[in-house]
Motif scaffolding. Sequence first.
Motif, PDB file in Angstrom:
ATOM      1  N   LEU A   1      40.901  40.286  41.080  1.00  0.00           N
ATOM      2  CA  LEU A   1      40.278  40.227  39.760  1.00  0.00           C
ATOM      3  C   LEU A   1      40.720  38.980  38.986  1.00  0.00           C
ATOM      4  O   LEU A   1      39.910  38.340  38.300  1.00  0.00           O
TER       5      LEU A   1
ATOM      6  N   VAL B   1      44.242  44.347  44.188  1.00  0.00           N
ATOM      7  CA  VAL B   1      43.175  44.462  43.182  1.00  0.00           C
ATOM      8  C   VAL B   1      43.421  43.476  42.038  1.00  0.00           C
ATOM      9  O   VAL B   1      42.505  42.769  41.595  1.00  0.00           O
TER      10      VAL B   1
ATOM     11  N   MET C   1      48.395  47.736  47.345  1.00  0.00           N
ATOM     12  CA  MET C   1      46.986  47.907  46.984  1.00  0.00           C
ATOM     13  C   MET C   1      46.744  47.520  45.523  1.00  0.00           C
ATOM     14  O   MET C   1      45.753  46.847  45.201  1.00  0.00           O
ATOM     15  N   ARG C   2      47.635  47.937  44.629  1.00  0.00           N
ATOM     16  CA  ARG C   2      47.501  47.566  43.216  1.00  0.00           C
ATOM     17  C   ARG C   2      47.536  46.049  43.057  1.00  0.00           C
ATOM     18  O   ARG C   2      46.722  45.467  42.333  1.00  0.00           O
TER      19      ARG C   2
END
Length: 479
Positions: free
Chosen positions: A407, A403, A399-400
Amino acid sequence: MSVAEKTQSSTAKLSMLTMAGMVVGSMVGAGIFTLPGRFAQETGVLGALIAWSVAGFGMLMLAFVFQLLANRKPELDAGVYAYAKAGFGQYLGFFSAFGYWASAAMGLVFYWVFIMSTIGAVVPALGDGDTLLAIGISSVGLWGFFLLIRRGLQQAAVINRIVTVAKLVPIVVFVLLALFALKPEVFAENWAGASYAGPLFDQITGTMLVTVFVFLGVEGASVYSRHARRRQDVGTATILGFLSVFAVFASVTIVSYGVLPMGEIAQLRQPSMGGVLEAAVGPWGAWLVSIGLIVSVLGAYLAWSLMAAEVLFVAAKDEDMPRFLARSNTADVPGPALLMTAIFVQVILVVTYFSQDALNFALDLTSALTLIPFFLVACYALKLVTTRETYRESPKGWMRDLVVAVLATLYTAFLLYAAGLRFVLVSLIIYAPATILFVMARREQGRRLFSGRELVILAVSIAGAVLGIVALAVGWITI
């Protein structure tokens, strides 16, 4: 073990701190000394704070992308090129390698022009770094560094580490002295920007290319990955190097607004940091900055020369560049790739004689050329995460990483928008002819020159290059 293997084993010993030093050495070059003037031409304190927040956060995400790819794909050498190829095929990988190399080479051109322009403040015959005398002296320095770097990576890395420490001293001194001389009323007047500044969004986008330029080098550890003592050190060195310099870049910009009105900073001769410090403490301030700039540039020159040659070398090893670029000497330095870089820089140095503003154009084009490689790296990270490749076996951090990849992709896409059509077209003028090298490599292998998808990419690049040439010819864009 063969002689080649022994040589590789003996030279592949860069520690994490040494690689972090290479990252810092690559990032802290000439660009930082231009920041006060370049920002003052576009925006005031508020816009600068927002711009650095956007650029710092975006580049941090990109640094995290290099870290996650170094951890998830440790077998890929010379990351910028290898990631694009792994994600999107050989032709786009080739374009990424060539674009990154051309960007680094243009950066070397900028360095020589900037050194000569700095000395030109006291030796008028050097002008703004684009006179015949300046080009001649730059050419002597260019080939002197070529001979030095040929002697070995380790020697150049040690010199770079020493110079990195030396060049940070005048920069830190500048920030401290500017803070001491800061005038609150001048800082307040510069808050919203001068009357010539446009809307806030335009002010911010107007600073993006220079922020990209000063952050170039954040990928340095991944480019040197084949020389790492431990592959897991590559990502750590990237983050450590980035965090070490971000606050310095922002501080140099912001404190300058408290010394002189924005309009006066915008008119300063480059290196504008020298003019700001001269206004704060007297003429010796300009001398301090000029000496620091020359030391800084010479250190960064080593790192950028190595990065440029390394990308061509690894691409040739993977048969994506002609075979002659895959040769290295007994010191494990890719001599032909280094020579090709030096020749390119020499040619562009001559071209600067005919440019209207050699300094700023070289800076902006250096940034623009690297945007496509950076965008492809971010897209590859996004592809890796969304397809869950390597995450099925080791799902921790998915998940990290998702993201971060999203970005970083959005940020690099925004940079392409901020660069504007002018620099995209000029970049394609450089990109399109490079396909000759790709064709040479394919013929050496007896392979089909282009697949159907590659023909589409080729057609788009040629069309963009033709449009760029026409735009230059009729004056729609200038260099």
